[in-house]
Design a protein around this motif. Structure first.
Motif, PDB file in Angstrom:
ATOM      1  N   THR A 151       0.838  -1.185   0.000  1.00 60.85           N
ATOM      2  CA  THR A 151       0.000   0.000   0.000  1.00 60.85           C
ATOM      3  C   THR A 151       0.882   1.247   0.000  1.00 60.85           C
ATOM      4  O   THR A 151       2.089   1.171   0.256  1.00 60.85           O
ATOM      5  CB  THR A 151      -0.900   0.031   1.241  1.00 60.85           C
ATOM      6  OG1 THR A 151      -0.073   0.190   2.408  1.00 60.85           O
ATOM      7  CG2 THR A 151      -1.726  -1.265   1.361  1.00 60.85           C
ATOM      8  N   ASP A 152       0.271   2.402  -0.267  1.00 60.40           N
ATOM      9  CA  ASP A 152       1.027   3.659  -0.213  1.00 60.40           C
ATOM     10  C   ASP A 152       1.646   3.855   1.173  1.00 60.40           C
ATOM     11  O   ASP A 152       2.804   4.277   1.300  1.00 60.40           O
ATOM     12  CB  ASP A 152       0.116   4.839  -0.533  1.00 60.40           C
ATOM     13  CG  ASP A 152      -0.269   4.899  -2.005  1.00 60.40           C
ATOM     14  OD1 ASP A 152       0.398   4.238  -2.828  1.00 60.40           O
ATOM     15  OD2 ASP A 152      -1.251   5.605  -2.327  1.00 60.40           O
ATOM     16  N   ALA A 153       0.868   3.551   2.214  1.00 64.35           N
ATOM     17  CA  ALA A 153       1.367   3.740   3.578  1.00 64.35           C
ATOM     18  C   ALA A 153       2.535   2.796   3.855  1.00 64.35           C
ATOM     19  O   ALA A 153       3.526   3.196   4.479  1.00 64.35           O
ATOM     20  CB  ALA A 153       0.247   3.491   4.584  1.00 64.35           C
ATOM     21  N   GLU A 154       2.454   1.560   3.381  1.00 62.77           N
ATOM     22  CA  GLU A 154       3.546   0.612   3.601  1.00 62.77           C
ATOM     23  C   GLU A 154       4.813   1.038   2.861  1.00 62.77           C
ATOM     24  O   GLU A 154       5.918   0.880   3.384  1.00 62.77           O
ATOM     25  CB  GLU A 154       3.109  -0.786   3.156  1.00 62.77           C
ATOM     26  CG  GLU A 154       2.103  -1.437   4.098  1.00 62.77           C
ATOM     27  CD  GLU A 154       1.577  -2.761   3.580  1.00 62.77           C
ATOM     28  OE1 GLU A 154       1.225  -3.619   4.400  1.00 62.77           O
ATOM     29  OE2 GLU A 154       1.500  -2.927   2.334  1.00 62.77           O
ATOM     30  N   ILE A 155       4.658   1.577   1.673  1.00 59.90           N
ATOM     31  CA  ILE A 155       5.822   2.077   0.930  1.00 59.90           C
ATOM     32  C   ILE A 155       6.505   3.197   1.713  1.00 59.90           C
ATOM     33  O   ILE A 155       7.732   3.220   1.863  1.00 59.90           O
ATOM     34  CB  ILE A 155       5.406   2.550  -0.473  1.00 59.90           C
ATOM     35  CG1 ILE A 155       5.143   1.341  -1.370  1.00 59.90           C
ATOM     36  CG2 ILE A 155       6.485   3.451  -1.092  1.00 59.90           C
ATOM     37  CD1 ILE A 155       4.663   1.687  -2.770  1.00 59.90           C
ATOM     38  N   ASP A 156       5.705   4.121   2.243  1.00 59.45           N
ATOM     39  CA  ASP A 156       6.283   5.230   3.012  1.00 59.45           C
ATOM     40  C   ASP A 156       6.962   4.713   4.284  1.00 59.45           C
ATOM     41  O   ASP A 156       8.043   5.190   4.662  1.00 59.45           O
ATOM     42  CB  ASP A 156       5.193   6.237   3.381  1.00 59.45           C
ATOM     43  CG  ASP A 156       4.698   7.022   2.170  1.00 59.45           C
ATOM     44  OD1 ASP A 156       5.416   7.049   1.148  1.00 59.45           O
ATOM     45  OD2 ASP A 156       3.590   7.594   2.251  1.00 59.45           O
TER      46      ASP A 156
END
Length: 217
Positions: free
Chosen positions: A94-99
């Motif tokens: 997810t976007d949050a996991e990438i960040d």
């Protein structure tokens, strides 16, 4: 008054810090993978310390800027950067996991190579290209963008020092052949297409060796 003996207090503090790190989302993603089972643990290929597995061609991720890492994962996910291993993993994050995993990697200990620049006398083809370039063929010196000693600059120019020669040469070949083209204005593609195989190998070996010569920052 705190009556806990100092050695015991220090041990408790260390255990608390390790426990907090284990609970940190980015560290969990790196060590165990994302919520989607297809997002396998980064440590499987890049090592528990993020220093990579050079012989297998897996690069060092420790110490790379969070912005650079997030962009690369986004590029793998969109397909603008291709790799049969990384594309499905990035697509499952997810976007949050990438960040989160990008921030974790940026905080990991990394080599601190000597900050060598143009003022140093260059010996050998690899060091000459790294510090002087070959301007008669429009090849700028590597340190102009990637910083003194190839230590990296900001979110656009990653560290070269400490990466394996196998990985660096493979990326230069990918840019040369057009298999990798996710850099601004095809800068690296132009440079790589102007280099010979011997130059690619020599500059890759130079930066790989440079990362092993650490100095205190």
């Amino acid at each position: 008054m705190n009556t806990t003996p100092w050695p015991l207090a220090g041990l408790c503090g260390l255990l608390f810090a390790l426990s907090a790190q284990a609970d940190e989302p980015g560290q969990k993603i790196y060590a165990q993978g994302g919520a989607n089972p297809a997002a396998m643990a980064c440590a499987t290929c890049h090592g528990a310390d993020g220093m990579g597995m050079g012989a297998a061609g897996f690069p060092r991720l420790a110490g790379l800027s969070a912005g650079y890492m997030a962009k690369q994962l986004g590029d793998f996910r969109s397909g603008s950067r291709t790799n049969p291993i990384m594309q499905p993993i990035a697509a499952a994050l997810t976007d949050a996991e990438i960040d989160q995993v990008s921030a974790h990697l940026a905080a990991l200990p990394a080599p601190h190579p000597e900050r060598l620049g143009r003022a140093r006398q260059a010996t050998g083809a690899g060091e000459s290209l790294a510090l002087r370039g070959a301007w008669e063929r429009d090849i700028p010196e590597c340190v102009a963008c990637h910083g003194p000693g190839g230590g990296g600059v900001g979110e656009a120019f990653p560290p070269l020092a400490g990466q394996s020669a196998q990985y660096l040469s493979a990326q230069l070949q990918a840019w040369r052949q057009g298999a990798r083209k996710n850099d601004p204005n095809d800068l690296m593609g132009h440079i790589a297409r102007s280099m010979t195989d011997e130059e690619i190998n020599s500059v890759a070996e130079y930066f790989a060796g440079l990362g092993q010569k650490e100095v205190t920052p």
